[in-house]
Structure formats: structure tokens, C-alpha cells
Design an enzyme around this catalytic site. Structure first.
Site, mmCIF file in Angstrom:
data_model
loop_
_atom_site.group_PDB
_atom_site.id
_atom_site.type_symbol
_atom_site.label_atom_id
_atom_site.label_comp_id
_atom_site.label_asym_id
_atom_site.label_seq_id
_atom_site.Cartn_x
_atom_site.Cartn_y
_atom_site.Cartn_z
ATOM 1 N N ARG A 240 0.846 -1.212 0.000
ATOM 2 C CA ARG A 240 0.000 0.000 0.000
ATOM 3 C C ARG A 240 0.871 1.246 0.000
ATOM 4 O O ARG A 240 0.590 2.222 -0.683
ATOM 5 C CB ARG A 240 -0.895 0.014 1.243
ATOM 6 C CG ARG A 240 -1.945 -1.039 1.232
ATOM 7 C CD ARG A 240 -2.901 -0.826 2.394
ATOM 8 N NE ARG A 240 -3.704 -2.014 2.552
ATOM 9 C CZ ARG A 240 -3.631 -2.840 3.586
ATOM 10 N NH1 ARG A 240 -2.841 -2.589 4.591
ATOM 11 N NH2 ARG A 240 -4.387 -3.914 3.616
ATOM 12 N N PHE A 256 -11.123 -5.561 -5.624
ATOM 13 C CA PHE A 256 -11.078 -6.417 -4.420
ATOM 14 C C PHE A 256 -10.586 -5.549 -3.245
ATOM 15 O O PHE A 256 -9.595 -5.855 -2.583
ATOM 16 C CB PHE A 256 -10.161 -7.640 -4.615
ATOM 17 C CG PHE A 256 -10.488 -8.458 -5.828
ATOM 18 C CD1 PHE A 256 -11.553 -9.362 -5.814
ATOM 19 C CD2 PHE A 256 -9.743 -8.334 -6.998
ATOM 20 C CE1 PHE A 256 -11.855 -10.129 -6.932
ATOM 21 C CE2 PHE A 256 -10.049 -9.085 -8.126
ATOM 22 C CZ PHE A 256 -11.102 -9.989 -8.086
ATOM 23 N N ASP A 278 -15.667 -3.988 -4.593
ATOM 24 C CA ASP A 278 -15.712 -5.230 -3.806
ATOM 25 C C ASP A 278 -17.168 -5.677 -3.777
ATOM 26 O O ASP A 278 -18.073 -4.842 -3.688
ATOM 27 C CB ASP A 278 -15.219 -4.990 -2.370
ATOM 28 C CG ASP A 278 -14.798 -6.287 -1.683
ATOM 29 O OD1 ASP A 278 -13.597 -6.469 -1.431
ATOM 30 O OD2 ASP A 278 -15.685 -7.126 -1.398
ATOM 31 N N ALA A 312 -16.311 -8.196 -9.230
ATOM 32 C CA ALA A 312 -15.178 -7.502 -9.852
ATOM 33 C C ALA A 312 -15.066 -7.796 -11.348
ATOM 34 O O ALA A 312 -14.785 -6.902 -12.147
ATOM 35 C CB ALA A 312 -13.887 -7.908 -9.153
ATOM 36 N N ASP A 332 -6.136 -7.217 -6.165
ATOM 37 C CA ASP A 332 -5.695 -7.988 -4.983
ATOM 38 C C ASP A 332 -6.795 -8.977 -4.586
ATOM 39 O O ASP A 332 -7.478 -8.796 -3.578
ATOM 40 C CB ASP A 332 -5.396 -7.021 -3.822
ATOM 41 C CG ASP A 332 -4.920 -7.756 -2.577
ATOM 42 O OD1 ASP A 332 -4.375 -8.870 -2.709
ATOM 43 O OD2 ASP A 332 -5.090 -7.209 -1.469
ATOM 44 N N CYS A 372 -2.349 -14.139 -3.127
ATOM 45 C CA CYS A 372 -2.120 -14.600 -1.756
ATOM 46 C C CYS A 372 -2.342 -16.114 -1.658
ATOM 47 O O CYS A 372 -2.577 -16.642 -0.587
ATOM 48 C CB CYS A 372 -3.027 -13.856 -0.777
ATOM 49 S SG CYS A 372 -4.774 -14.141 -1.059
#
Ligand code: SAH
Length: 426
Positions: A240, A256, A278, A312, A332, A372
Site C-alpha cells: 500500500r 477487491f 468489492d 469484480a 488484490d 495470496c
């Protein structure tokens, strides 16, 4: 619920007596493991799977301590035993025997505190204090949000040790409140939870509203009781900050967006327009409140914000249709691969996202794409993004590949999950 506060003690009031939880057995379990598992332990791997155990002295309960002996019957390691998990043993210490007590936990927590020292200079009081295996406490996560600690268990084996962990924390990491979170799989094991529930306040006052904390000078709220993870995605703090540094005068699309972490940093960095997408209504509401929490900052108050609560993939397709383009696009997404069999599908979803992201990115704009999914290794992820960009006729020029933030160290292969690409698209 019973108060255990001692008269005159400054300690935080416990809501239930942790000493009433089961205790680990006095008799340690002795284990012998297959040669590859023995090698892995010597190399520092923190897990022993059930199939690797070839000899066991007696059965045990979650949280009992088990000692692994090598082929020469010498001590190899001691760890937390969990008969309910395929990861049957989580290694606490290898090489030499140790008493696993509050002093031992205190040393581990102190090491973790030292590692996070630099965060103090960054006006940050929301960070991961204990990152499980990677801080030597496998299956245990502790996040700090200002004066609140949130402790998240990924194995039942921690329950008999909670009292010792609590005492250690009180000594070296003062807090006003301790909240318990349980992983999804633990939540299903009510028989072993001894009255512990996900989201319960273990010590201090139950929060009346959402908690506020600081990350790099920005104020965020989090819901440690119902929020995803422990309430906030602390692992993206450094990415960020990178977004903040490139956002001056830009239009930014944050896909997201959850509670708007990247959005607020972009605005603080001087972005003129920030759009957050989102599909979760509560996440969008939290984003709007987080914008309010930071309106005193001139750049945040000058930025134009828009939030879109929708899928999204649909939003990106619609934006393409309407030729709505941005200077920076951040992608993300949540974890795409839960297990090995989903890796190919995950990679194809990443490729699809890259393509959709590029469709709404201006020529010369910056794509920020993260993954992730620990099952998807970094090389395959970066390759997928590059391949998709090439196929779209916009080969990327990399600015940076990033990984884990300082408070999310990585000490074993499976612990590496976060990767992020910053790249310019022609
Ligand atoms: N970037 C965020 C964290 C993202 S977590 C941060 O910095 O805090 C992933 C988010 O994706 C969650 O908030 C989830 O609600 C959202 N999400 C998952 N699938 C989605 C979809 N198909 N469309 C839109 N949002 C989605």
C-alpha cells in the site's frame, strides 16, 4: 464466565479462567518419524504429517507435547501434538530439549517484538506480532490493533497452552484487550473447544464498536470479531505504501478493495480519483467510514472517491465497454487455490484478471497485481501475469516484484504466500 483479576493487579481482567482449560499431559509422547521427515525437521521444517510417524509411545490429546527421537534414539525436536489434524506435530524447538512454559513463550514473543521494532517509527500500531510458524509458534497468529491483541488459533493444540501464552504476553507485550479467533476448521471441533468460541473476548472489555488503529499515519477501523482474517489485511501494508508513492495526480482503480486499504493510501499519496470495487456490502460500508476517518488529511479530503459493490469481473468488463480507463489498476483478489488440484484454475483466473485489468489501464499506466495463494508459487504467478499481458499485446515492463512485509516473515516454503507485481503497460 468468571473474573480472575487479583486484587491490586494491573493486569487485564480475564473473562474466563484459562487455568480451567485442559493442561498438557505430564507425560510427553515419544515419536519416531520416517527418514525424509527427520531430514525436514533437521532443516527447520515446522510440520510432521501423520503418515510420517512410524512409532508412537502412546496416544495423546491436542496440545500434549511430543518429542521426536532420531534413528540413534537421540532427541531431535519437541512440538505440539494434535491428533485431529493431518499436521500431527508442529515443531516448537529442535536440537536441544526445552521446558515449554511461559518463559519459553516469552523468549519467542520477545524475538518477534524486536523484529518489528522499525514499525514504531512509522506511526503504525496495527501489525502482526506473531506470524505462526515463521515466528517459531506454529499455528498461532497474534495481531495488534492499537491496545487490542487478537489471537488466532489454527490448531487445537494451543488451547492447553493459552494460559502460558497469556502470562507471557502480559509480561512483554502489554494490552488492554485480548480477542480470540478460531480458524474455520477449528470452529467445527466444538468437542475440543472447552467453551471457547470464535470472536470471544478473553480478557478486557468486549469492544462496543469497531476498533481504530494506525497504519503509516492513516487511520483504519477493523472488526476483530467478525472481520476477515483478524479484521484487516495487515500483510499488504508495504505494498500500500508503494502505491501511495506512485499515486500523485493519478486516477486509481482498486479492485477487491475490502475495507479500502489501498484506496486510502492512493488518496493520501495525492490520487485525484479513487474507485474501490468489492462485492461485499459491509466491506464497502467500512471503506466509506475509513475515508471519513482520514478526511482531516488534505490529500484525502481533496480526492474524489467512488465505491462499487459488485462482482469484480463484471465491473471490469463493464468499464471496458464504457472505455473507462485508469492510470493505476490494483488487483488484490482472495486466495484462488485452496489445494494443489486448484493451482491450474487459479493461474487461469490470474491470467484472466490481468487481461481485464489491462483493458481498463491507460497506455503507460501501472498494473499492481497480487496473489495470496500459497499453493501458487511466485515464479508461476509472475509468469502467468506476463504471459497474459503479452497475449493482450501489452508486454509489461516490471517496476518491482514484492513479497512479504516485515511483520510477516517467511521461514519455510509453505509460509511464502504473498507476491505482488508492479509493472508499466505500454
Ligand atoms: N485489498 C484488500 C484485501 C482484499 S481481500 C486490502 O488491502 O485490505 C479480497 C476481497 O475480495 C474481499 O474483500 C472479498 O469480499 C472480495 N471479493 C472476493 N471475490 C470477489 C469478486 N468476485 N468480486 C468482488 N469482490 C470480491
Amino acid at each position: 464466565m468468571r473474573s480472575t483479576k487479583k486484587p491490586g493487579c494491573k493486569c487485564v481482567e480475564l473473562k474466563l479462567s484459562l487455568s480451567d482449560l485442559p493442561h498438557p499431559s505430564d507425560k510427553r509422547i515419544a515419536l519416531r518419524v520416517a527418514a525424509p521427515a527427520e531430514r525436514a525437521i533437521r532443516q527447520g521444517h515446522p510440520w510432521v504429517f501423520d503418515q510420517s510417524i512410524i512409532e508412537q509411545s502412546h496416544s495423546g490429546m491436542p496440545g500434549d507435547l511430543a518429542v521426536v527421537f532420531d534413528a540413534k534414539r537421540q532427541f531431535l525436536a519437541v512440538g505440539l501434538y494434535d491428533p485431529t489434524s493431518p499436521i500431527r506435530l508442529r515443531i516448537l524447538q529442535k536440537g536441544k530439549p526445552a521446558s515449554i512454559d511461559s518463559n519459553w513463550f516469552k523468549q519467542k514473543i520477545n524475538t518477534a517484538i524486536l523484529l518489528r521494532e522499525p514499525l514504531k517509527k512509522q506511526d503504525t500500531n496495527g501489525y502482526r506480532l506473531i506470524h505462526g510458524e515463521n515466528d517459531g509458534l506454529p499455528g498461532l497468529v497474534i495481531d495488534r490493533y492499537a491496545e487490542t491483541l487478537v489471537i488466532k488459533l489454527y490448531t487445537l493444540a494451543w488451547i492447553p497452552h493459552l494460559q502460558d501464552v497469556y502470562s507471557a504476553l502480559e509480561e512483554v507485550q502489554p494490552f488492554e484487550r485480548l480477542i480470540l479467533r478460531l480458524s474455520r476448521s477449528l470452529n467445527k471441533q466444538s468437542k475440543y473447544l472447552h467453551g471457547l468460541t470464535d470472536g470471544m473476548t478473553l480478557a478486557g472489555q468486549t469492544p462496543e464498536s469497531l476498533l481504530l488503529f494506525k497504519e503509516n499515519g492513516l487511520t483504519f477501523e477493523c472488526d476483530p470479531i467478525n472481520g476477515q482474517k483478524t479484521g484487516f489485511f495487515l500483510d499488504q501494508r508495504e505494498n500500500r505504501e508503494r502505491v501511495k508513492r506512485i499515486s500523485k495526480g493519478k486516477s486509481v482503480l482498486n479492485v477487491f478493495s475490502y475495507t479500502g486499504g489501498f484506496s486510502l493510501y492512493a488518496a493520501d499519496g495525492g490520487a485525484k480519483e479513487v474507485v474501490s470495487v468489492d462485492f461485499s456490502g459491509p466491506a464497502t460500508e467500512a471503506t466509506l467510514r475509513n475515508i471519513e476517518h482520514n478526511k482531516h488529511l488534505p490529500n484525502v479530503s481533496a480526492a474524489t472517491f467512488e465505491t462499487i459493490t459488485k462482482d469484480a469481473f463484471e465491473v471490469l468488463s463493464e468499464m471496458k465497454e464504457h472505455r473507462r480507463l485508469f492510470d493505476i489498476v490494483i488487483l488484490d483478489p482472495p486466495m484462488f487455490a485452496q489445494n494443489q488440484s486448484q493451482v491450474e484454475t487459479a493461474l487461469s483466473a490470474y491470467r484472466r484478471l490481468t487481461k481485464l485489468g489491462l483493458d481498463v489501464l491507460k497506455p503507460g499506466g501501472i498494473l499492481v497485481q497480487a496473489s495470496c495463494s500459497s499453493r501458487v508459487d511466485a515464479a508461476s504467478f509472475f509468469d502467468a501475469v506476463h504471459r497474459s499481458a503479452k497475449e493482450a499485446g501489452r508486454p509489461l515492463r516490471e517496476l518491482e516484484r514484492t513479497g512479504h512485509a516485515l511483520d510477516h516473515p517467511v521461514t519455510f516454503k509453505e509460509g511464502a504466500y504473498l507476491k505482488c507485481l508492479f509493472a508499466i503497460a505500454p
